[in-house]
Design a protein around this motif. Structure first.
Motif, mmCIF file in Angstrom:
data_model
loop_
_atom_site.group_PDB
_atom_site.id
_atom_site.type_symbol
_atom_site.label_atom_id
_atom_site.label_comp_id
_atom_site.label_asym_id
_atom_site.label_seq_id
_atom_site.Cartn_x
_atom_site.Cartn_y
_atom_site.Cartn_z
ATOM 1 N N LYS A 56 0.993 -1.252 0.054
ATOM 2 C CA LYS A 56 0.086 0.207 -0.341
ATOM 3 C C LYS A 56 0.662 0.963 -0.038
ATOM 4 O O LYS A 56 0.407 2.408 -0.672
ATOM 5 C CB LYS A 56 -1.533 -0.204 1.275
ATOM 6 N N THR A 57 2.567 1.167 0.653
ATOM 7 C CA THR A 57 3.076 2.295 0.549
ATOM 8 C C THR A 57 3.856 2.753 -0.806
ATOM 9 O O THR A 57 5.297 2.616 -0.831
ATOM 10 C CB THR A 57 3.788 2.687 2.118
ATOM 11 N N ASN A 58 3.053 1.515 -1.454
ATOM 12 C CA ASN A 58 4.119 1.243 -2.878
ATOM 13 C C ASN A 58 5.474 1.359 -2.997
ATOM 14 O O ASN A 58 6.566 1.717 -3.704
ATOM 15 C CB ASN A 58 4.327 3.301 -4.017
ATOM 16 N N ASP A 59 5.897 0.424 -2.282
ATOM 17 C CA ASP A 59 7.246 -0.015 -1.717
ATOM 18 C C ASP A 59 7.091 -1.869 -2.723
ATOM 19 O O ASP A 59 6.238 -2.743 -2.956
ATOM 20 C CB ASP A 59 8.374 -0.890 -0.470
ATOM 21 N N LEU A 60 8.321 -1.999 -3.649
ATOM 22 C CA LEU A 60 8.181 -3.625 -4.414
ATOM 23 C C LEU A 60 8.520 -4.310 -3.865
ATOM 24 O O LEU A 60 9.941 -4.163 -2.577
ATOM 25 C CB LEU A 60 9.077 -2.720 -5.773
ATOM 26 N N ARG A 61 8.167 -5.793 -3.151
ATOM 27 C CA ARG A 61 8.282 -6.562 -2.954
ATOM 28 C C ARG A 61 9.184 -7.976 -4.036
ATOM 29 O O ARG A 61 7.746 -7.894 -4.221
ATOM 30 C CB ARG A 61 7.909 -6.937 -1.873
ATOM 31 N N LEU A 89 21.595 -3.571 -5.891
ATOM 32 C CA LEU A 89 20.613 -3.403 -5.430
ATOM 33 C C LEU A 89 21.232 -3.809 -4.139
ATOM 34 O O LEU A 89 21.123 -3.003 -2.902
ATOM 35 C CB LEU A 89 19.220 -4.080 -5.301
ATOM 36 N N ALA A 90 21.389 -5.606 -3.767
ATOM 37 C CA ALA A 90 21.513 -5.487 -2.649
ATOM 38 C C ALA A 90 22.437 -6.711 -2.591
ATOM 39 O O ALA A 90 22.420 -7.664 -3.496
ATOM 40 C CB ALA A 90 20.195 -6.313 -1.320
ATOM 41 N N SER A 91 23.627 -7.005 -1.818
ATOM 42 C CA SER A 91 24.664 -8.241 -1.999
ATOM 43 C C SER A 91 25.193 -8.230 -1.201
ATOM 44 O O SER A 91 25.829 -7.922 -0.236
ATOM 45 C CB SER A 91 25.697 -7.910 -3.710
ATOM 46 N N THR A 92 25.565 -10.075 -0.743
ATOM 47 C CA THR A 92 26.638 -10.685 0.006
ATOM 48 C C THR A 92 27.779 -10.902 -0.452
ATOM 49 O O THR A 92 28.795 -11.034 -0.133
ATOM 50 C CB THR A 92 25.798 -11.633 1.268
ATOM 51 N N ILE A 93 27.461 -10.500 -2.174
ATOM 52 C CA ILE A 93 28.985 -11.471 -3.110
ATOM 53 C C ILE A 93 29.800 -10.363 -2.996
ATOM 54 O O ILE A 93 31.028 -10.247 -3.224
ATOM 55 C CB ILE A 93 27.936 -11.671 -4.481
ATOM 56 N N ARG A 105 18.106 2.482 -0.172
ATOM 57 C CA ARG A 105 16.351 2.275 -0.687
ATOM 58 C C ARG A 105 15.869 0.314 -0.237
ATOM 59 O O ARG A 105 14.957 0.617 -0.494
ATOM 60 C CB ARG A 105 16.026 2.925 -2.150
ATOM 61 N N ALA A 106 17.280 -0.327 -0.528
ATOM 62 C CA ALA A 106 17.077 -1.577 -1.035
ATOM 63 C C ALA A 106 17.453 -2.556 0.200
ATOM 64 O O ALA A 106 18.799 -2.356 1.036
ATOM 65 C CB ALA A 106 17.737 -2.178 -2.446
ATOM 66 N N LYS A 107 16.622 -3.389 0.648
ATOM 67 C CA LYS A 107 16.844 -4.376 1.351
ATOM 68 C C LYS A 107 16.741 -5.647 0.871
ATOM 69 O O LYS A 107 15.236 -5.782 0.900
ATOM 70 C CB LYS A 107 15.569 -4.232 2.753
ATOM 71 N N ALA A 108 17.663 -6.455 1.625
ATOM 72 C CA ALA A 108 17.317 -8.191 1.677
ATOM 73 C C ALA A 108 17.689 -8.873 2.716
ATOM 74 O O ALA A 108 17.963 -8.312 3.324
ATOM 75 C CB ALA A 108 18.732 -8.629 0.735
ATOM 76 N N ILE A 109 16.128 -9.679 2.663
ATOM 77 C CA ILE A 109 16.368 -10.324 3.780
ATOM 78 C C ILE A 109 15.978 -11.721 3.096
ATOM 79 O O ILE A 109 15.339 -12.458 2.522
ATOM 80 C CB ILE A 109 14.618 -10.192 4.541
ATOM 81 N N LEU A 110 17.258 -12.591 4.227
ATOM 82 C CA LEU A 110 16.731 -14.214 3.831
ATOM 83 C C LEU A 110 16.206 -14.869 4.618
ATOM 84 O O LEU A 110 17.753 -15.091 6.483
ATOM 85 C CB LEU A 110 18.538 -14.120 3.522
ATOM 86 N N LYS A 111 15.545 -15.672 4.030
ATOM 87 C CA LYS A 111 14.718 -16.510 5.527
ATOM 88 C C LYS A 111 14.204 -17.512 5.095
ATOM 89 O O LYS A 111 13.894 -18.039 3.788
ATOM 90 C CB LYS A 111 13.415 -15.734 6.352
ATOM 91 N N ASP A 112 14.809 -19.072 6.238
ATOM 92 C CA ASP A 112 14.652 -20.094 5.338
ATOM 93 C C ASP A 112 14.697 -20.513 3.887
ATOM 94 O O ASP A 112 16.306 -20.664 3.787
ATOM 95 C CB ASP A 112 12.828 -20.435 5.632
ATOM 96 N N THR A 113 13.840 -20.722 2.717
ATOM 97 C CA THR A 113 14.434 -20.849 1.450
ATOM 98 C C THR A 113 13.830 -20.086 0.880
ATOM 99 O O THR A 113 13.285 -20.351 -0.373
ATOM 100 C CB THR A 113 13.431 -22.246 1.665
ATOM 101 N N CYS A 114 14.095 -18.387 1.243
ATOM 102 C CA CYS A 114 13.273 -17.490 0.385
ATOM 103 C C CYS A 114 13.925 -16.185 0.454
ATOM 104 O O CYS A 114 14.610 -15.633 1.875
ATOM 105 C CB CYS A 114 11.401 -16.782 0.700
ATOM 106 N N LEU A 115 14.794 -15.591 -0.332
ATOM 107 C CA LEU A 115 15.256 -14.197 -0.526
ATOM 108 C C LEU A 115 14.592 -13.560 -1.172
ATOM 109 O O LEU A 115 14.406 -13.621 -2.230
ATOM 110 C CB LEU A 115 16.476 -14.040 -1.329
ATOM 111 N N THR A 116 13.944 -12.204 -0.690
ATOM 112 C CA THR A 116 13.305 -11.171 -0.673
ATOM 113 C C THR A 116 14.006 -9.640 -0.915
ATOM 114 O O THR A 116 15.442 -9.563 0.083
ATOM 115 C CB THR A 116 12.353 -11.106 0.609
ATOM 116 N N LEU A 117 13.503 -8.658 -1.823
ATOM 117 C CA LEU A 117 14.192 -8.096 -1.573
ATOM 118 C C LEU A 117 12.720 -7.007 -1.874
ATOM 119 O O LEU A 117 11.541 -7.078 -2.514
ATOM 120 C CB LEU A 117 14.425 -7.812 -3.412
ATOM 121 N N MET A 118 13.118 -5.537 -0.848
ATOM 122 C CA MET A 118 12.383 -4.749 -0.777
ATOM 123 C C MET A 118 13.093 -3.895 -0.733
ATOM 124 O O MET A 118 14.079 -3.362 -0.715
ATOM 125 C CB MET A 118 11.566 -4.775 1.016
#
Length: 192
Positions: A56-61, A89-93, A105-118
């Protein structure tokens, strides 16, 4: 009579061992080992799904679902390519390669077997092809990439309504529950 029976069964067991075609047995064992080796090479790191939505706040996921066979940690990189260039945008490599305008502006969230970009403040300038790149040193297949094209204004809204309409898995689940309920196969309490 019992002695004769035990002697016959002993002879049958010894005869069984002498009747085995040992070279054929070894060849079958080798074949099994080769099949297992080939199967293990097909395993590794794999991206199974890439899904984009806005809130709703126009953030991309963007969710990058994956599966892996090893236990080592996953390294990742999110990038955006458009007609002009490619941005990290986001990297650990390549942590030092993150594009300055996306650092806050970009944040990566690594949880279980899903990597999410916000990505906050998603706008037309963020249109393009997003790439989820995963790397693992422990996998047979060490790298996996998947891309998704995203255009501002053409992205579904995150949440339950968006998932029901846009996710085949969720639609199948809902239809399956309706069918099971119609067949009276769901336990909905005691019906004495």
């Amino acid at each position: 009579s019992e002695a004769e029976d035990s002697g016959e069964s002993e002879g049958a067991v010894i005869g069984l061992w002498t009747d085995i075609d040992w070279p054929l047995l070894k060849m079958n064992q080798l074949l099994i080992v080769l099949v297992l080796a080939v199967l293990s090479m097909t395993e590794g790191l794999e991206i199974t799904d890439l899904y984009a939505c806005t809130n709703k706040t126009n953030d991309l996921r963007i969710d990058c679902a994956y599966k892996k066979t090893g236990s080592n940690a996953i390294q990742y990189e999110w990038s955006l390519s458009n007609e002009k260039s490619t941005f990290v945008l986001a990297s650990t490599i390549h942590a030092n390669a993150i594009t300055t305008i996306y650092k806050d502006r970009a944040k990566a969230i690594l949880k279980d077997t899903c990597l999410t970009l916000m990505l906050t403040g998603f706008s037309d300038s963020d249109d393009g092809t997003y790439t989820c790149h995963l790397h693992s040193d422990s996998e047979t297949k060490k790298d996996a990439n998947k891309t998704i094209s995203v255009k501002h204004g053409n992205v579904t809204t995150c949440g339950a309504p968006g998932l029901v309409l846009d996710s085949p898995r969720m639609l199948i689940l809902l239809l399956s529950l309706a069918i099971l309920h119609a067949l009276d196969a769901l336990p909905c309490g005691s019906q004495n």
